[in-house]
Design a protein around this motif. Structure first.
Motif, PDB file in Angstrom:
ATOM      1  N   LYS A 161       0.825  -1.210   0.000  1.00  0.00           N
ATOM      2  CA  LYS A 161       0.000   0.000   0.000  1.00  0.00           C
ATOM      3  C   LYS A 161       0.862   1.265   0.000  1.00  0.00           C
ATOM      4  CE  LYS A 161      -3.865  -2.314   2.286  1.00  0.00           C
ATOM      5  NZ  LYS A 161      -4.802  -2.337   3.439  1.00  0.00           N
ATOM      6  N   LEU A 162       1.887   1.235  -0.858  1.00  0.00           N
ATOM      7  CA  LEU A 162       2.769   2.387  -1.015  1.00  0.00           C
ATOM      8  C   LEU A 162       2.288   3.244  -2.174  1.00  0.00           C
ATOM      9  CD1 LEU A 162       6.235   0.702  -0.431  1.00  0.00           C
ATOM     10  CD2 LEU A 162       4.866   1.996   1.193  1.00  0.00           C
ATOM     11  N   GLY A 163       2.943   4.392  -2.359  1.00  0.00           N
ATOM     12  CA  GLY A 163       2.422   5.404  -3.268  1.00  0.00           C
ATOM     13  C   GLY A 163       2.716   5.201  -4.739  1.00  0.00           C
ATOM     14  N   THR A 164       2.236   4.130  -5.343  1.00  0.00           N
ATOM     15  CA  THR A 164       2.370   3.962  -6.787  1.00  0.00           C
ATOM     16  C   THR A 164       1.030   4.145  -7.482  1.00  0.00           C
ATOM     17  OG1 THR A 164       2.018   1.566  -6.631  1.00  0.00           O
ATOM     18  CG2 THR A 164       4.293   2.356  -6.536  1.00  0.00           C
ATOM     19  N   GLY A 165       0.032   4.670  -6.772  1.00  0.00           N
ATOM     20  CA  GLY A 165      -1.265   4.907  -7.387  1.00  0.00           C
ATOM     21  C   GLY A 165      -2.025   3.636  -7.700  1.00  0.00           C
ATOM     22  N   GLY A 166      -1.647   2.526  -7.071  1.00  0.00           N
ATOM     23  CA  GLY A 166      -2.327   1.263  -7.326  1.00  0.00           C
ATOM     24  C   GLY A 166      -1.835   0.537  -8.562  1.00  0.00           C
ATOM     25  N   TYR A 167      -0.715   0.955  -9.127  1.00  0.00           N
ATOM     26  CA  TYR A 167      -0.177   0.340 -10.341  1.00  0.00           C
ATOM     27  C   TYR A 167       0.922  -0.660 -10.003  1.00  0.00           C
ATOM     28  CZ  TYR A 167      -2.510   3.691 -13.439  1.00  0.00           C
ATOM     29  OH  TYR A 167      -3.444   4.428 -14.135  1.00  0.00           O
ATOM     30  N   HIS A 168       0.886  -1.805 -10.712  1.00  0.00           N
ATOM     31  CA  HIS A 168       2.017  -2.718 -10.715  1.00  0.00           C
ATOM     32  C   HIS A 168       2.991  -2.265 -11.805  1.00  0.00           C
ATOM     33  CE1 HIS A 168      -0.358  -5.150  -8.068  1.00  0.00           C
ATOM     34  NE2 HIS A 168      -1.208  -5.561  -9.011  1.00  0.00           N
ATOM     35  N   PHE A 169       4.137  -2.967 -11.909  1.00  0.00           N
ATOM     36  CA  PHE A 169       5.123  -2.656 -12.943  1.00  0.00           C
ATOM     37  C   PHE A 169       5.510  -3.941 -13.679  1.00  0.00           C
ATOM     38  CE2 PHE A 169       5.445   0.777  -9.908  1.00  0.00           C
ATOM     39  CZ  PHE A 169       5.556   1.893 -10.727  1.00  0.00           C
ATOM     40  N   VAL A 170       5.558  -3.835 -14.987  1.00  0.00           N
ATOM     41  CA  VAL A 170       5.934  -4.995 -15.790  1.00  0.00           C
ATOM     42  C   VAL A 170       7.431  -5.239 -15.644  1.00  0.00           C
ATOM     43  CG1 VAL A 170       6.113  -5.926 -18.120  1.00  0.00           C
ATOM     44  CG2 VAL A 170       4.067  -4.643 -17.447  1.00  0.00           C
ATOM     45  N   ILE A 171       7.774  -6.453 -15.224  1.00  0.00           N
ATOM     46  CA  ILE A 171       9.177  -6.845 -15.101  1.00  0.00           C
ATOM     47  C   ILE A 171       9.697  -7.398 -16.426  1.00  0.00           C
ATOM     48  CG2 ILE A 171      10.799  -8.390 -13.945  1.00  0.00           C
ATOM     49  CD1 ILE A 171       8.889  -8.434 -11.549  1.00  0.00           C
ATOM     50  N   ALA A 172       8.898  -8.275 -17.035  1.00  0.00           N
ATOM     51  CA  ALA A 172       9.325  -8.918 -18.278  1.00  0.00           C
ATOM     52  C   ALA A 172       8.107  -9.352 -19.064  1.00  0.00           C
ATOM     53  CB  ALA A 172      10.219 -10.123 -17.980  1.00  0.00           C
ATOM     54  N   ASN A 173       8.253  -9.381 -20.373  1.00  0.00           N
ATOM     55  CA  ASN A 173       7.211  -9.853 -21.279  1.00  0.00           C
ATOM     56  C   ASN A 173       7.553 -11.280 -21.671  1.00  0.00           C
ATOM     57  OD1 ASN A 173       5.482 -10.354 -23.519  1.00  0.00           O
ATOM     58  ND2 ASN A 173       5.347  -8.163 -23.943  1.00  0.00           N
ATOM     59  N   LEU A 174       6.679 -12.216 -21.325  1.00  0.00           N
ATOM     60  CA  LEU A 174       6.934 -13.626 -21.586  1.00  0.00           C
ATOM     61  C   LEU A 174       6.534 -14.037 -22.997  1.00  0.00           C
ATOM     62  CD1 LEU A 174       5.632 -15.059 -18.179  1.00  0.00           C
ATOM     63  CD2 LEU A 174       7.934 -14.330 -18.783  1.00  0.00           C
ATOM     64  N   SER A 175       5.848 -13.158 -23.711  1.00  0.00           N
ATOM     65  CA  SER A 175       5.326 -13.499 -25.034  1.00  0.00           C
ATOM     66  C   SER A 175       6.218 -13.041 -26.177  1.00  0.00           C
ATOM     67  CB  SER A 175       3.926 -12.896 -25.220  1.00  0.00           C
ATOM     68  OG  SER A 175       3.027 -13.417 -24.276  1.00  0.00           O
ATOM     69  N   ARG A 176       7.129 -12.121 -25.910  1.00  0.00           N
ATOM     70  CA  ARG A 176       7.980 -11.609 -26.992  1.00  0.00           C
ATOM     71  C   ARG A 176       9.272 -11.033 -26.416  1.00  0.00           C
ATOM     72  NH1 ARG A 176       4.671  -9.303 -30.159  1.00  0.00           N
ATOM     73  NH2 ARG A 176       2.799  -9.851 -28.965  1.00  0.00           N
ATOM     74  N   THR A 177      10.307 -11.054 -27.210  1.00  0.00           N
ATOM     75  CA  THR A 177      11.595 -10.499 -26.823  1.00  0.00           C
ATOM     76  C   THR A 177      11.726  -9.102 -27.411  1.00  0.00           C
ATOM     77  OG1 THR A 177      12.607 -12.690 -26.809  1.00  0.00           O
ATOM     78  CG2 THR A 177      14.099 -10.807 -26.921  1.00  0.00           C
ATOM     79  N   PRO A 178      12.108  -8.117 -26.604  1.00  0.00           N
ATOM     80  CA  PRO A 178      12.266  -6.756 -27.135  1.00  0.00           C
ATOM     81  C   PRO A 178      13.290  -6.705 -28.259  1.00  0.00           C
ATOM     82  CG  PRO A 178      12.339  -6.751 -24.736  1.00  0.00           C
ATOM     83  CD  PRO A 178      12.388  -8.176 -25.160  1.00  0.00           C
ATOM     84  N   GLU A 179      13.082  -5.781 -29.190  1.00  0.00           N
ATOM     85  CA  GLU A 179      14.039  -5.577 -30.269  1.00  0.00           C
ATOM     86  C   GLU A 179      15.363  -5.069 -29.705  1.00  0.00           C
ATOM     87  OE1 GLU A 179      12.697  -3.146 -33.484  1.00  0.00           O
ATOM     88  OE2 GLU A 179      10.633  -3.884 -33.327  1.00  0.00           O
ATOM     89  N   ASN A 180      16.454  -5.558 -30.297  1.00  0.00           N
ATOM     90  CA  ASN A 180      17.772  -5.050 -29.919  1.00  0.00           C
ATOM     91  C   ASN A 180      18.064  -3.796 -30.725  1.00  0.00           C
ATOM     92  OD1 ASN A 180      18.446  -7.100 -28.055  1.00  0.00           O
ATOM     93  ND2 ASN A 180      18.918  -8.487 -29.750  1.00  0.00           N
TER      94      ASN A 180
END
Length: 358
Positions: A59-78
């Motif tokens: 219950k810290l001050g992030t406005g109720g938002y989580h943060f994406v750590i990693a996308n399991l469906s695709r690899t980011p472009e290099n």
């Protein structure tokens, strides 16, 4: 430790190159999450993602938002490009930026040849919510000033998280941004506060520089355990570089915590003990004489009148300017109607800074 959860992106609420606002299905419930494409790649509907849910669970001050750590469906472009300065160093998210100081930068010589800020006013706040009223205070009387925002790494590290910065840039209230230290995502990147101030002046041609941390702040209820003390260090840096520091005191009469009543204990420590160079301390003109008397007493007891130059100023034109532009401001869930002294102090600082411009 990080609290991890797996989710599925079901809606893209908003998206840009630097940040995405997502609706994610997580353990049978819908939740909100921020994704930084620079760190974890662009997300699409249907993607499976790992989420950092730590702050929400605490219950810290992030406005109720989580943060994406990693996308399991695709690899980011290099994506390759110039620059070799790493931010978020030695973490899984260390990222390469082109810093203004390095030789590959087109601004390398501007930084190298710097001599002085030549009296440029540097408004120094503690909370991110001071940015908008301070910038408005600069423009309420002199609307041709170039105001540049320098964001430190005292709180949120990604500048794109700030909706207010996006709004202020869109409306032309701030002309550009610099991110310092491990903060990233500004128009310019810099290694530290010194080169960040130089970049704002030399490259972005600032008439006024405003410095605050990003959204959020770290505090422990102790005298020394807060990132707000950076205010004193930034005052020192601005003065060393030949600028004129203007400090925004954190003032509130709506905060229920005794340590933040009147002038916050963070401000008293930063200005009374950490700041070794003189600054202009902006105090708002208040209708309530008891409140004004308390502020003066707190500053006197902390030795701030002896160390700095205190200037009283009407901060209300800044708030009127924001209202005219349709920009609403809040801090800790309170707006200018419930905690006027807080916002009036920032507006006063901007007004004083405008008068200090050559």
């Amino acid at each position: 430790m990080i609290n991890w959860k797996k989710g599925k992106v079901i809606r893209i609420i908003d998206s840009s190159e630097q940040i995405q606002e997502l609706e994610v299905e997580c353990e049978g419930a819908n939740c909100l999450a921020w994704n930084y494409p620079l760190l974890s790649g662009e997300a699409f509907v249907g993607d499976l993602v790992y989420l950092n849910t730590t702050a929400v669970q605490l219950k810290l001050g992030t406005g109720g938002y989580h943060f994406v750590i990693a996308n399991l469906s695709r690899t980011p472009e290099n994506k390759t490009g110039p620059g070799h300065i790493m931010k978020l160093r030695y973490t899984p998210y260390q990222l390469k930026v082109l810093s203004v100081e390095e030789q590959e930068s087109p601004y390398h010589n501007d930084i190298k040849e710097f001599r002085s800020l030549e009296g440029t006013p540097v408004v120094v706040g503690t909370l991110h919510s001071m940015l908008a009223p301070a910038a408005a205070g600069c423009l309420a009387g002199k609307k041709q000033l170039r105001v540049v925002y320098v964001m430190t790494d005292g709180a949120a590290l990604p500048l794109p998280l700030s909706r207010m910065v996006r709004t202020l840039k869109k409306e032309g209230i701030i002309a550009g941004t610099v991110t310092t230290g491990h903060a990233f995502g500004g128009d310019l990147e810099s290694v530290n506060i010194y080169s960040g101030l130089i970049a704002a002046y030399q490259v972005l041609k600032a008439d006024v520089i405003i410095v605050t941390m990003g959204p959020g702040i770290v505090g422990t209820g102790t005298k020394w355990g807060t990132t707000a003390l950076e205010q004193g260090e930034i005052i020192n840096a601005a003065s060393i570089l030949g600028g004129q520091p203007v400090a925004i005191p954190r003032i509130s009469f709506a905060d229920p915590r005794p340590r933040h009543q009147g002038v916050s204990h963070h401000t008293l420590t930063a200005l009374g003990q950490v700041a070794l160079r003189e600054a202009v301390i902006a105090l708002p003109e208040l209708d309530n004489s008891q409140q004004s008397d308390l502020i003066k007493k707190q500053l006197e007891e902390a030795g701030i009148f002896a160390r700095h130059r205190v200037v009283f100023r009407d901060g209300s034109p800044a708030l009127a300017y924001l209202a005219e532009m349709g920009i609403r401001v809040s801090s800790m869930g309170r707006d200018q109607s419930t905690d006027p002294a807080f916002f009036l102090a920032a507006g006063a600082a901007g007004s004083i800074a405008a008068d200090l411009c050559k």
